[in-house]
Design an enzyme around this catalytic site. Structure first.
Site, mmCIF file in Angstrom:
data_model
loop_
_atom_site.group_PDB
_atom_site.id
_atom_site.type_symbol
_atom_site.label_atom_id
_atom_site.label_comp_id
_atom_site.label_asym_id
_atom_site.label_seq_id
_atom_site.Cartn_x
_atom_site.Cartn_y
_atom_site.Cartn_z
ATOM 1 N N HIS A 8 14.620 -16.318 32.877
ATOM 2 C CA HIS A 8 14.954 -16.645 34.271
ATOM 3 C C HIS A 8 14.715 -15.486 35.250
ATOM 4 C CE1 HIS A 8 18.943 -15.240 33.102
ATOM 5 N NE2 HIS A 8 19.279 -16.341 32.516
ATOM 6 N N HIS B 71 29.512 -18.772 23.806
ATOM 7 C CA HIS B 71 28.958 -18.868 25.168
ATOM 8 C C HIS B 71 28.006 -20.057 25.197
ATOM 9 C CE1 HIS B 71 27.005 -17.816 28.862
ATOM 10 N NE2 HIS B 71 26.069 -17.030 28.381
ATOM 11 N N GLU C 250 25.636 -20.936 27.464
ATOM 12 C CA GLU C 250 24.280 -20.878 28.023
ATOM 13 C C GLU C 250 23.288 -21.317 26.945
ATOM 14 O OE1 GLU C 250 23.195 -17.276 30.121
ATOM 15 O OE2 GLU C 250 21.527 -18.307 31.093
ATOM 16 N N ASP D 240 26.540 -12.127 24.519
ATOM 17 C CA ASP D 240 25.625 -11.417 25.418
ATOM 18 C C ASP D 240 25.982 -9.930 25.572
ATOM 19 O OD1 ASP D 240 23.863 -13.474 26.089
ATOM 20 O OD2 ASP D 240 25.005 -14.109 27.841
ATOM 21 N N TYR E 294 18.978 -5.055 30.116
ATOM 22 C CA TYR E 294 19.765 -6.291 29.964
ATOM 23 C C TYR E 294 21.024 -6.216 30.831
ATOM 24 C CZ TYR E 294 21.880 -10.312 27.769
ATOM 25 O OH TYR E 294 22.426 -11.548 27.561
#
Ligand code: FEO
Length: 394
Positions: free
Chosen positions: A25, A79, A81, A163, A191
């Site tokens: 993204h 998570h 996502e 993450d 990151y």
């Protein structure tokens, strides 16, 4: 069949390696990505996180090296996502008897919204016994979605951190000490800069919890697993989450006929002459996600644009929009806006307004230059840079 890797007794890495992904993204992933998932072979066979949907087959093959996936008893989604949950519906289909867990209420609601099924909710401090091991859940909301949590296995002293502490880095080997540490740290920083940075205060709170754990491994859901350099990554997060800056400058610009570029070069050289490390970045040559990496710990950020059709250049606007979304309000960061124009100095003024909105300290008014800077105009920029440096010394 693709292999699973045993990272600790009875704990297996069963993820996917996305060697050729180059964009996540809007963030360039020049070293690829991994989607790490982990399988714990206890009395209750437990899966922690899944892989992106397009890596479902690879993920199932790796699980299949250890156990028939239909025998999974517990599935934990740290998570929702989709890079971690994309294969969750497939696991739900082939192991329908399994107990599914996510953080409550956000993770539970997000799984329902994405995939249409109910899971059990857990909160910070909740535990789950799976046999020899007890897993403890710690919610880490907004690091970087509302649902984020981490899972700690006491017997193994492994933190499954999702993450947090991750890097977009596809590698042959799974551990930090088996890979190039400089590259691993660079990718961890990139990151953090591009994903976690806006949520530094929340990450700081999560870090306090992590520092209190006995840790043999930190197993993130992206990149290499921390084993020999746990203190290095924790120290780095300490610095990043508290917005620490160093004496360095980044000078970011775009230019049409080199006037703004000449100003940018002069400003860069002026920082260097004052003993400040400086980096000149042409937006035509460097991706904005790399610029965010370079500027994350820079005390000085100078941004230049000429004026095109009464606006700053679109490249500069895109960078400033991206930067404003990611950059924390940092009282130690000093900005400078500059640029050229033909008949109305609107581009550089817009840059100034954007830096102001992003809460930079701006000791100098916007520097504008009509048409082409003469030698005296360029020399005058040195004094402006000196003002910035003296301002921070107050
Ligand atoms: Fe790796 Fe927020 O997903």
């Amino acid at each position: 069949m693709l292999n699973a890797i045993e990272i600790s007794p009875k704990v297996w890495w069963v993820g996917g390696i996305d060697w050729n992904e180059r964009l996540f993204h809007g963030y360039t992933t020049e070293r690829g990505i991994t989607y790490n998932a982990y399988l714990i072979m206890d009395e209750k066979v437990t899966l922690i996180d899944c892989a992106k949907a397009t890596f479902c087959d690879e993920f199932l093959q790796r699980i299949g090296q250890v156990i028939d996936p239909s025998k999974i008893d517990v599935v934990i989604t740290n998570h929702v996502e989709m890079d971690h949950s994309g294969s969750l519906p497939k696991i739900h289909e082939i192991a329908p008897h399994a107990e599914f867990y996510a953080s409550a209420p956000a993770g539970v609601a997000e799984i329902k919204a994405h995939y249409g099924f109910e899971v059990k909710g857990v909160k910070t401090g909740d535990t789950l016994n799976i046999g020899e091991r007890t897993l403890t859940f710690v919610q880490t909301p907004m690091v970087h979605w509302p649902d984020n949590m981490v899972t700690y296995s006491d017997t193994d002293q492994i933190l499954f951190s999702n993450d947090a502490f991750g890097q977009h880095y596809a590698t042959t080997k799974r551990f930090d000490d088996e890979n190039d540490l400089c590259e691993t740290m660079k990718q961890a920083k990139k990151y953090y800069a591009n994903i976690v940075q806006p949520y530094g205060p929340q990450a700081c709170k999560a870090l306090e919890v992590v520092k209190g754990l006995d840790l043999k491994l930190i197993a993130p859901s992206h990149g290499v697993i921390w084993r020999s350099h746990i203190s290095d990554i924790l120290d780095a997060y300490e610095s990043w989450t508290t917005n620490q800056v160093v004496d360095k400058a980044v000078v970011v610009f775009d230019s049409m006929w080199h006037s703004t570029e000449k100003m940018a070069r002069e400003i860069t050289d002026a920082f260097i002459a004052e003993g400040i490390s400086a980096q000149l970045i042409d937006l035509k040559a460097t991706h904005i996600s790399d610029i965010i990496l370079y500027m994350m710990d820079a005390k000085y950020v100078a941004v230049g644009s000429p004026t095109l059709n009464s606006q700053m250049l679109p490249n500069v606007a895109a960078f400033l929009t991206y930067m404003r979304g990611l950059s924390p309000r940092n009282q130690h960061r000093i900005g400078l806006a500059f640029g050229s124009y033909g008949w109305a100095p609107l581009g550089p003024k817009q840059v100034y307004a954007e830096l102001e909105n992003a809460k930079f300290q701006l000791p100098e008014p916007v520097i504008t230059q009509q048409w082409i800077p003469k030698e005296a105009d360029l020399t005058a920029l040195q004094a402006k840079v000196k003002t910035l440096i003296e301002f921070e010394e107050k």
